[in-house]
Design an enzyme around this catalytic site. Structure first.
Site, PDB file in Angstrom:
ATOM      1  N   ARG A 148      23.354  55.863  23.738  1.00 30.22           N
ATOM      2  CA  ARG A 148      23.860  56.801  22.255  1.00 30.22           C
ATOM      3  C   ARG A 148      22.152  57.185  21.926  1.00 30.22           C
ATOM      4  O   ARG A 148      22.441  57.699  20.735  1.00 30.22           O
ATOM      5  CB  ARG A 148      24.670  56.221  21.508  1.00 30.22           C
ATOM      6  CG  ARG A 148      25.453  57.236  20.566  1.00 30.22           C
ATOM      7  CD  ARG A 148      26.801  56.666  20.046  1.00 30.22           C
ATOM      8  NE  ARG A 148      26.504  55.419  19.128  1.00 30.22           N
ATOM      9  CZ  ARG A 148      26.045  55.567  17.994  1.00 30.22           C
ATOM     10  NH1 ARG A 148      25.650  56.610  17.161  1.00 30.22           N
ATOM     11  NH2 ARG A 148      25.775  54.111  17.211  1.00 30.22           N
ATOM     12  N   LYS A 149      21.212  56.799  22.389  1.00 22.14           N
ATOM     13  CA  LYS A 149      20.117  56.957  22.035  1.00 22.14           C
ATOM     14  C   LYS A 149      19.669  58.412  22.401  1.00 22.14           C
ATOM     15  O   LYS A 149      18.919  58.504  23.397  1.00 22.14           O
ATOM     16  CB  LYS A 149      18.788  55.965  22.512  1.00 22.14           C
ATOM     17  CG  LYS A 149      18.925  54.522  22.160  1.00 22.14           C
ATOM     18  CD  LYS A 149      18.162  53.702  22.665  1.00 22.14           C
ATOM     19  CE  LYS A 149      18.630  52.303  22.211  1.00 22.14           C
ATOM     20  NZ  LYS A 149      17.732  51.209  22.924  1.00 22.14           N
ATOM     21  N   THR A 150      20.200  59.398  21.765  1.00 21.20           N
ATOM     22  CA  THR A 150      20.074  60.719  22.067  1.00 21.20           C
ATOM     23  C   THR A 150      19.328  61.524  20.759  1.00 21.20           C
ATOM     24  O   THR A 150      19.315  60.928  19.662  1.00 21.20           O
ATOM     25  CB  THR A 150      21.443  61.569  22.260  1.00 21.20           C
ATOM     26  OG1 THR A 150      22.269  61.245  21.191  1.00 21.20           O
ATOM     27  CG2 THR A 150      21.965  60.820  23.789  1.00 21.20           C
TER      28      THR A 150
END
Length: 298
Positions: A148-150
């Site tokens: 979820r490191k977007t």
């Protein structure tokens, strides 16, 4: 199956409209200078890469009243050495329309494509390291996933780019799966209470994943009812030991390895007892691919 069909038409129309409005909040000074004569622009791939993001590019120029003619499809490779003329950019598409409208969409479309292709290219190269296509070790049958490191506001582009590379998106957002990390566990007191609370609100339809730092935490998570155990920040030797024990005693559990894994170390984590390897650097710090859009002189 076309992966781009995952995005509903109304969703992509809304996103592109918002991005165009962000880029031109008032006057289009440059567009006024060049006018509205019909021109042709070439989309050029200026380095080796794997293509993705066509649905966004297409929608930008559709909203601007331009036509796109494609010479490449998503997931296809492109190269500076393509065709009879060496060391020239590969023509990926033609854009035809009023010159001012082509220029309105130029920078927005290139920002999207250069990042999308960068993510897809990196993902494709990482996948080759473990799937047997790049030679070397036996093919690993697990899945490589993003995280979820977007980038806020850009998640759909980045997740679609991962899918185009043949990777897994992992959870899309906080509503997609219940992931319980160290902060959740500390706030609830222990893993068992945390999983119990999660199951009471998530019901049967949402999977629960628990981040674990050692074998004892993993066992507690499994016995509390977790569906997936993330073995976080393990070195390869400890990962092999713990994952082998867990698969022997709890063969139903899905095991994920995560934390600091890179393209240079992934082969050490691609174990038969590991089902998923998640990597934040598939979307963080990814080199962009050099792509340009050039109006052709007539």
């Amino acid at each position: 199956m076309e992966i781009s069909q995952l995005l509903p038409k109304f969703k992509i129309e809304k996103i592109i409209k918002e991005w165009l409005e962000e880029d031109i909040p008032s006057f289009d000074y440059g567009g006024c200078v060049v006018g509205s004569d019909e021109k042709v622009a070439h989309l050029l791939g200026k380095q080796d890469g794997v293509f993705s993001g066509s649905i966004f590019f297409e929608e930008i120029f559709k909203q601007l009243g331009c036509k796109v003619i494609w010479f490449i499809k998503d997931a296809e490779s492109f190269s500076m050495t393509h065709g009879p003329e060496k060391n020239k950019p590969q023509v990926l598409a033609h854009v035809i329309g009023p010159v001012r409208n082509i220029l309105i969409g130029e920078r927005l479309s290139l920002n999207i494509l250069s990042r999308s292709c960068g993510i897809t290219t990196q993902g494709y190269n990482v996948k080759k390291l473990v799937d047997g296509s790049g030679g070397g070790q036996q093919p690993w049958t697990g899945k490589i996933a993003g995280t979820r490191k977007t980038t806020p506001g850009f998640r759909l582009v980045e997740k679609l780019a991962l899918l185009t590379a043949g990777l897994d998106t992992h959870r899309m957002d906080l509503s997609s799966m219940i992931m319980l990390k160290d902060n959740h566990i500390w706030a609830c007191g222990n893993i068992t209470n945390t999983v119990k609370n999660a199951r009471s609100v998530g019901g049967f339809s949402l999977k629960i994943e628990v981040e674990c730092r050692n074998q004892n935490e993993a066992i507690e998570a499994i016995e509390a009812g977790a569906d997936i155990v993330m073995l976080d920040n393990f070195n390869p030797q400890d990962l092999q030991t713990v994952s082998s024990y867990l698969k022997k005693h709890y063969p139903h559990i899905t095991l994920e390895a995560s934390g600091g894994i890179t393209s240079s170390t992934i082969t050490q984590y691609a174990l038969p007892t590991i089902d998923i390897i998640s990597m934040g650097n598939l979307t963080q710090g990814v080199p962009h691919i050099d792509i340009s859009l050039k109006i052709q002189k007539q």
